[in-house]
Scaffold this active site. Structure first.
Site, PDB file in Angstrom:
ATOM      1  N   LYS A   1       1.094  -1.281   0.136  1.00 65.21           N
ATOM      2  CA  LYS A   1       0.062   0.120   0.053  1.00 65.21           C
ATOM      3  C   LYS A   1       0.956   1.191  -0.024  1.00 65.21           C
ATOM      4  CE  LYS A   1      -3.930  -2.178   2.099  1.00 65.21           C
ATOM      5  NZ  LYS A   1      -4.518  -2.444   1.028  1.00 65.21           N
ATOM      6  N   CYS A   2       1.822   1.117  -0.864  1.00 65.07           N
ATOM      7  CA  CYS A   2       2.864   2.428  -1.068  1.00 65.07           C
ATOM      8  C   CYS A   2       2.830   2.962  -2.331  1.00 65.07           C
ATOM      9  CB  CYS A   2       4.474   1.838  -0.661  1.00 65.07           C
ATOM     10  SG  CYS A   2       5.513   2.814  -0.898  1.00 65.07           S
ATOM     11  N   GLY A   3       3.225   4.327  -2.333  1.00 65.01           N
ATOM     12  CA  GLY A   3       3.223   5.055  -3.759  1.00 65.01           C
ATOM     13  C   GLY A   3       4.126   4.103  -4.888  1.00 65.01           C
TER      14      GLY A   3
END
Length: 159
Positions: free
Chosen positions: A34-36
């Site tokens: 759930k990271c850019g």
């Protein structure tokens, strides 16, 4: 001491000796779903497909940065398969910083410190390139894309 002296639990709960990868280059990456930077999974898989005879990518999910890997191992494995068709080895969630950091990461960050000598991992998708004998040879910042590492992998393959 080298990377081959360590073991880790894979995403299915099985203990894995990193010496099993002796003779291949390794790219060790702390990952998050759930990271850019999560789309780097696509580039990592492309590297794995391109250099698979010579390179093994090892993904180590970590929830230490912004809580961006909150899922269980089963959820992480499913996410990586469904969204990025990840086929390289994934491991159980670990910590990469602090006193509870996995011994592999304590070794890597000590052997190849980051900018200004800091041993801490700054964020998800920090990458370490390991030579065929298990020696760390390069550390890459989270923003360094897998594609940008390809030339270093080619050079290491040619040895």
């Amino acid at each position: 001491m080298n990377v081959h002296d360590f073991s880790a639990t894979d995403i299915t709960g099985k203990e894995c000796r990193l010496s099993d990868f002796a003779g291949k280059l390794l790219l060790i990456v702390n990952t998050a779903s759930k990271c850019g930077l999560t789309p780097q999974y696509q580039g990592l898989e492309a590297l794995y497909q391109r250099f698979g005879d010579d390179l093994v990518i090892l993904g180590f999910p970590c929830n230490q940065f912004g809580g961006q890997e909150p899922g269980t191992e089963a959820e992480i494995a499913s996410f990586c398969d469904l969204n990025y068709k990840v086929s390289f080895p994934l491991f159980a969630k670990i910590e990469v910083n602090g006193e509870n950091a996995h011994p592999l990461y304590k070794y890597l960050t000590h052997d190849l410190p980051g900018i200004l000598g800091t041993e801490a991992i700054k964020w998800n998708f920090t990458k370490f390139l390991i030579d065929r004998s298990g020696k760390p040879i390069a550390r890459y910042a989270p923003m360094t894309t897998p594609d940008e590492i390809a030339k270093d992998i080619e050079t290491a393959i040619q040895g």
